[in-house]
Structures are given as C-alpha cells and as structure tokens.
Design a protein around this motif. Structure first.
Motif, PDB file in Angstrom:
ATOM      1  N   UNK A   1       0.824  -1.202   0.000  1.00  0.00           N
ATOM      2  CA  UNK A   1       0.000   0.000   0.000  1.00  0.00           C
ATOM      3  C   UNK A   1       0.864   1.260   0.000  1.00  0.00           C
ATOM      4  N   UNK A   2       2.009   1.210   0.687  1.00  0.00           N
ATOM      5  CA  UNK A   2       2.924   2.351   0.724  1.00  0.00           C
ATOM      6  C   UNK A   2       3.723   2.443  -0.572  1.00  0.00           C
ATOM      7  N   UNK A   3       3.844   1.334  -1.297  1.00  0.00           N
ATOM      8  CA  UNK A   3       4.610   1.268  -2.542  1.00  0.00           C
ATOM      9  C   UNK A   3       4.138   2.315  -3.555  1.00  0.00           C
ATOM     10  N   UNK A   4       2.866   2.640  -3.517  1.00  0.00           N
ATOM     11  CA  UNK A   4       2.301   3.605  -4.469  1.00  0.00           C
ATOM     12  C   UNK A   4       3.006   4.947  -4.345  1.00  0.00           C
ATOM     13  N   UNK A   5       3.298   5.387  -3.122  1.00  0.00           N
ATOM     14  CA  UNK A   5       3.980   6.661  -2.911  1.00  0.00           C
ATOM     15  C   UNK A   5       5.341   6.654  -3.596  1.00  0.00           C
ATOM     16  N   UNK A   6       6.087   5.576  -3.442  1.00  0.00           N
ATOM     17  CA  UNK A   6       7.400   5.490  -4.065  1.00  0.00           C
ATOM     18  C   UNK A   6       7.341   5.491  -5.578  1.00  0.00           C
ATOM     19  N   UNK A   7       6.349   4.810  -6.149  1.00  0.00           N
ATOM     20  CA  UNK A   7       6.189   4.809  -7.609  1.00  0.00           C
ATOM     21  C   UNK A   7       5.883   6.214  -8.112  1.00  0.00           C
ATOM     22  N   UNK A   8       5.004   6.914  -7.396  1.00  0.00           N
ATOM     23  CA  UNK A   8       4.694   8.292  -7.774  1.00  0.00           C
ATOM     24  C   UNK A   8       5.916   9.185  -7.711  1.00  0.00           C
ATOM     25  N   UNK A   9       6.747   9.012  -6.679  1.00  0.00           N
ATOM     26  CA  UNK A   9       7.980   9.789  -6.560  1.00  0.00           C
ATOM     27  C   UNK A   9       8.927   9.484  -7.715  1.00  0.00           C
ATOM     28  N   UNK A  10       9.013   8.223  -8.087  1.00  0.00           N
ATOM     29  CA  UNK A  10       9.892   7.829  -9.197  1.00  0.00           C
ATOM     30  C   UNK A  10       9.448   8.505 -10.499  1.00  0.00           C
ATOM     31  N   UNK A  11       8.161   8.459 -10.783  1.00  0.00           N
ATOM     32  CA  UNK A  11       7.645   9.058 -12.011  1.00  0.00           C
ATOM     33  C   UNK A  11       7.756  10.581 -11.998  1.00  0.00           C
ATOM     34  N   UNK A  12       7.680  11.166 -10.821  1.00  0.00           N
ATOM     35  CA  UNK A  12       7.697  12.626 -10.747  1.00  0.00           C
ATOM     36  C   UNK A  12       9.023  13.206 -11.197  1.00  0.00           C
ATOM     37  N   UNK A  13      10.103  12.415 -11.133  1.00  0.00           N
ATOM     38  CA  UNK A  13      11.388  12.910 -11.619  1.00  0.00           C
ATOM     39  C   UNK A  13      11.349  13.237 -13.102  1.00  0.00           C
ATOM     40  N   UNK A  14      10.739  12.356 -13.894  1.00  0.00           N
ATOM     41  CA  UNK A  14      10.618  12.588 -15.337  1.00  0.00           C
ATOM     42  C   UNK A  14       9.699  13.781 -15.618  1.00  0.00           C
ATOM     43  N   UNK A  15       8.615  13.876 -14.849  1.00  0.00           N
ATOM     44  CA  UNK A  15       7.681  14.989 -15.033  1.00  0.00           C
ATOM     45  C   UNK A  15       8.369  16.315 -14.707  1.00  0.00           C
ATOM     46  N   UNK A  16       9.164  16.317 -13.640  1.00  0.00           N
ATOM     47  CA  UNK A  16       9.861  17.537 -13.240  1.00  0.00           C
ATOM     48  C   UNK A  16      10.821  18.012 -14.319  1.00  0.00           C
ATOM     49  N   UNK A  17      11.590  17.084 -14.879  1.00  0.00           N
ATOM     50  CA  UNK A  17      12.539  17.450 -15.937  1.00  0.00           C
ATOM     51  C   UNK A  17      11.817  18.044 -17.140  1.00  0.00           C
ATOM     52  N   UNK A  18      10.665  17.468 -17.493  1.00  0.00           N
ATOM     53  CA  UNK A  18       9.894  18.003 -18.616  1.00  0.00           C
ATOM     54  C   UNK A  18       9.369  19.401 -18.311  1.00  0.00           C
ATOM     55  N   UNK A  19       8.894  19.625 -17.080  1.00  0.00           N
ATOM     56  CA  UNK A  19       8.355  20.933 -16.720  1.00  0.00           C
ATOM     57  C   UNK A  19       9.442  21.993 -16.620  1.00  0.00           C
ATOM     58  N   UNK A  20      10.683  21.591 -16.285  1.00  0.00           N
ATOM     59  CA  UNK A  20      11.792  22.541 -16.246  1.00  0.00           C
ATOM     60  C   UNK A  20      11.998  23.209 -17.619  1.00  0.00           C
ATOM     61  N   UNK A  21      11.661  22.500 -18.677  1.00  0.00           N
ATOM     62  CA  UNK A  21      11.850  23.037 -20.021  1.00  0.00           C
ATOM     63  C   UNK A  21      10.719  23.977 -20.437  1.00  0.00           C
ATOM     64  N   UNK A  22       9.661  24.010 -19.635  1.00  0.00           N
ATOM     65  CA  UNK A  22       8.496  24.822 -19.988  1.00  0.00           C
ATOM     66  C   UNK A  22       8.369  26.036 -19.073  1.00  0.00           C
TER      67      UNK A  22
END
Length: 509
Positions: A292-313
């Motif tokens: 159940x806690x694993x979901x938080x870690x998966x979201x954190x992992x994916x957020x790195x890619x999202x952050x890099x994309x938003x840095x360009x915008x």
C-alpha cells in the motif's frame, strides 16, 4: 555515489516495515525498538552538521569512501546484534557514516556539472532516491516475512563493498585541504553534538515521558537550548567554523531551507503515520502495508521525469509551486480515512503525494544551491540535508505526539457522549449483548465480549478521527506555504566561473 545514497535511504525505508520482527527477535518492547530508528537519525544529523567541514578536510573521494565503507561495516554489525542495546548502538554507527553520503552527491552535482546539465543529473539522483522509497517497504517486508530481519542488513553488504571500492578508485574530484586539521573547530563540533543529540532524544521520548513532567526531558531540553546559543555564538565568530552559517545570508538558500524543512515534515510524517494507522486499525502484516505504501514510491519515481519536462516549460519557482500545491492537496485527500481502508482507498492520495515529491524537492534544491559559488557548496549541501532531515525528525516526533494526544481526546469525548446518551447507549448495548449471548458459553462471557467490542469500536473511531485531523492540518499548512516559493530568485543564466581541479572543475553534460 548515487548507489551509496540508494543504500543509505534503503536502510531507513526497508526497516520501518520490519519493526514487529525485530521486536520479537530481540525481545524488546515497543518503546525500545523505536530507538533503532532514533539512534540512526541522531547519528545521521550529527554527521550532516559536520559534513561540510569533513568534505573540505578529506576531499569528496575519501569522505565518500569512508562513509560508504563505514555504512557497510555498520550493516554487518546490525545483522549480528544480540539484544536491543547492541542493535541501537550499531544502528548509530550505520547512521553516522550514512549521513555523509548525500552531501557528497550534492557537492559533485553542483561543483562538477554545468548549470544546464544539472537538471538531468538532479533527476537521476532523484530517481535513485525515490526508487529506495518505492522498493524499500516491499523488500523490507518480503525479507522480514520470508527470511529474517537480519537479512535486511546483510543484503546491503555486497553492494556496499562494490560502491566503496568504486568510490575510492573513481571519485577523484578534488584535493583535501589538510591545513584545516590544525584549525579544527573542536568546540563547534562538541556543541553541535550537544544541540542535536539531546534535542532529538526530547522529540522521541518526550511524549512517553509526559514531556516536562520528566526531569530527564527537562534537563535534556535545557542542555540542547544552552548548547544552541553557544553554538550560534561560536560559529558566527569563529574563523574556520565547522558549520558556516553565513550561507543563510543568501536569500535563496535561507528561504529554500525553510521550504525543504516544511517539505520534510509533510512528506515524512504522513509516510510514518500511515503504516502505523494501517497496522493499528486494519491489523495488516508487513507485506500488505508495504504494497500500500509502494504507491507513494512509484509516484515519486515518475515525478522525476515529469519535473525534468516541466523545467523546459516553466521557471523552477512555478514548478515548485505546483509541487507544493499538489503535496498539500494529496495530504488533505489522505485526511478522509475510515476504519477499513483498502488499497484503492489510499491509492489516490498516495499517488498525488508521490507525484508532488520531486516536483517540490528538485526545483527547491536547484534554487537553493544553484545560487551559491563552488567554494560554498560543500558546507551548504550538508546544511541543506541537515535541515531536511530535521524537518523529517521534528515532523515525525511532533505528529506522533499530536496523534496520541488527539486519540486520547476523542476517546474521552466518545465516552462522555455515551454517558450523556444513556437511553440510546443502553438500547445499543442490549442489542449487542443479545447478539453475542447465543455464541458464548455463559452470560458473563457475553458481558465481557460486549465490553471488549465497545472498547475496540471507541479506540478505532478515536484513531481514525485523530489521523484525519493530523492529515488535514498538515495539508492546510502546506497550501499556506505555497506562495513563499515565488520569492525565490531565478537562477536562469547563472554560469559560475570555476577553475579545473581542487574541487571546482566543470564537467560537461
């Protein structure tokens, strides 16, 4: 170095799920086993306070080698612990050396990569950190249930040896400033230990000891407060301080540190309280809670890619603003629990919180440290990590105390409501008694079963109400913090001049 950071973070994440197994394996009580985390944290923050000075004295290469090797040795010792006292002492060894790894990573990132390359490097570092958050609870629960809690520590050893050897052979980033040994700020080091050690003990033990009703808590608080005043006076006047506080004169670092402190509170306190809530309300085992806690870690992992994309915008301040708003919203969503939550009940809030984690942390990290010159990065990276960890420690300690106090408050209130509604309560109890009477051997057993059920219901309701209040309060506080990030200065276009060698060379993307 990111591999060493991953091992250190896994040492925290995978152990929290296995408390029950460690407690039974070492024959310890619930209050005693919590010191396995507390001792690690105290030693870690002490090292973080000294890490800036040690990085200059030893160099990044040998600081990392010492810390990675010491963490590996500490892992072996923890696996060999024979009672709770030895486990606590060996965890302190682990925490002391593990605390120096993250400042090494940040020092390399901000002194050896051009600003345009740091976004990708910081994302990579974030991915390793969040992978530990995602995998730690799952692996810790699986190892503890399938093998033994001792294998949680032993699993670190082969990877720790590899990381240590690679750090020693490849980590040639700078040269040690050996002259600092002769000017070591020993009073500052001692005072830092006296501030952080007793202070964290007060946070951990205060609730159980009834806070200032205890002579020990009062004495430790006084020691920590007096030491803090002396430490500030010493570090502000010393020529070569162990902690250079002048870095707080930079607005980005000062404000970024305040934000990351609050981020540490809101990320780690609910992350600690949710497994406790699930274990006490649902009586779930380590593996199910880990999933159940694993979901938080998966979201954190994916957020790195999202952050890099938003840095360009968008500018980093806007990305940080979005992250804080999402973190506050996700924490508010977690404040509507009930007594029987399942996986899909925690999934939405955990997902939003996970996605918000790196959207907040990575831009704040870049804004806080990216505005500093390379000669100040080693000290600042240690301070930044120290403040983040203190946020986590204060958040966990304070929210744990608030949670228990609110549980007691709601339990008392429910008792008063039941007494003031005697007629309704009497009818309900009579129905419950009649339902139990055919299933037990005598009327006394039915009465006892009725009383036990009432106590259980009241305790569960009080726990749910207290947990929800805590989450709603943290979420609202995070939303109120959001506008402050707009006061951070932009680092766009900053190209610090650096010499090659001596810890200030620039490497390409």
């Amino acid at each position: 170095m990111t591999g060493g950071m991953f091992l250190n973070l896994m040492g925290v994440q995978n152990l929290a799920i296995a408390f029950r197994h460690i407690q039974s394996g070492l024959g310890a009580g619930p209050d005693e086993v919590s010191w396995i985390i507390t001792s690690f944290l105290i030693a870690e923050v002490v090292m973080l306070a000294m890490s800036g000075w040690l990085l200059r004295v030893l160099s990044i290469r040998w600081m990392f080698t010492m810390c990675a090797g010491g963490f590996t040795v500490g892992s072996v010792l923890c696996a060999l612990a024979w009672d709770i006292n030895s486990a606590v002492a060996f965890r302190a060894v682990q925490g002391l050396f593990g605390g120096g790894i993250m400042p090494c990573v940040f020092s390399v990132m901000f002194t050896h990569y051009r600003p345009e390359a740091r976004d990708r490097v910081s994302m990579l570092v974030g991915l390793f950190a969040t992978a530990a958050s995602a995998l730690g609870p799952i692996l810790g629960g699986f190892i503890a249930e399938s093998l033994s809690w001792r294998w949680i520590f032993l699993s670190n050893v082969p990877f720790g040896i590899v990381v240590t050897l690679l750090g020693a052979s490849l980590g040639r980033y700078d040269s040690p400033e050996t002259g600092l040994w002769k000017r070591a700020d020993l009073p500052g080091i001692v005072l830092a230990i006296l501030v952080l050690g007793p202070g964290l003990v007060v946070l951990e033990e205060g609730r159980r000891a009834d806070w200032f009703a205890s002579d020990l808590i009062t004495s430790l608080t006084a020691v920590s407060a007096i030491a803090l005043l002396l430490f500030l006076a010493r570090e502000l006047t010393c020529k070569d301080p162990v902690v250079d506080l002048s870095v707080f004169k930079t607005r980005n670092f000062a404000l970024g540190s305040a934000v990351v402190f609050c981020w540490g509170v809101v990320l780690f306190a609910p992350g600690y309280l949710l497994p406790v809530f699930l274990a006490r309300v649902r009586l779930l085992d380590s593996i199910v809670i880990g999933q159940m806690v694993f979901v938080l870690g998966v979201g954190q992992f994916l957020s790195g890619f999202i952050t890099l994309a938003l840095f360009r915008i968008w500018p980093r301040r806007i990305v940080a603003l979005i992250g804080i708003l999402m973190m506050g919203t996700g924490t508010l969503m977690q404040g509507f629990m009930f007594a029987g939550p399942g996986f899909w009940d925690v999934f939405p809030a955990q997902t939003v919180r996970g996605l918000a984690a790196q959207l907040t942390f990575l831009p704040i990290l870049n804004l806080a440290l990216g505005y500093l010159g390379p000669d100040r990065i080693k000290n600042a990276s240690g301070l930044f990590n120290l403040i983040m960890r203190l946020g986590a420690a204060v958040g966990i300690g304070a929210m744990n105390s608030i949670l228990e106090a609110r549980i007691q408050h709601h339990y008392t209130h429910l008792s008063d409501v039941a007494r003031n509604s005697a007629a309704v309560a009497h009818d309900w109890l009579r129905m419950l008694y009649r339902g139990l009477e055919p299933t037990v051997s005598d009327s006394f057993a039915a009465v006892r079963g009725t009383a036990s059920y009432i106590y259980l219901v009241a305790e569960l309701v009080a726990m749910v109400l207290a947990f929800n209040e805590s989450m709603l309060g943290l979420g609202a506080a995070m939303l109120l913090l959001a506008p402050s990030v707009l006061c951070l200065k932009s680092i766009a276009g900053i190209q610090p001049t650096r010499r090659r060698g001596a810890g200030s060379g620039v490497r390409g993307p």
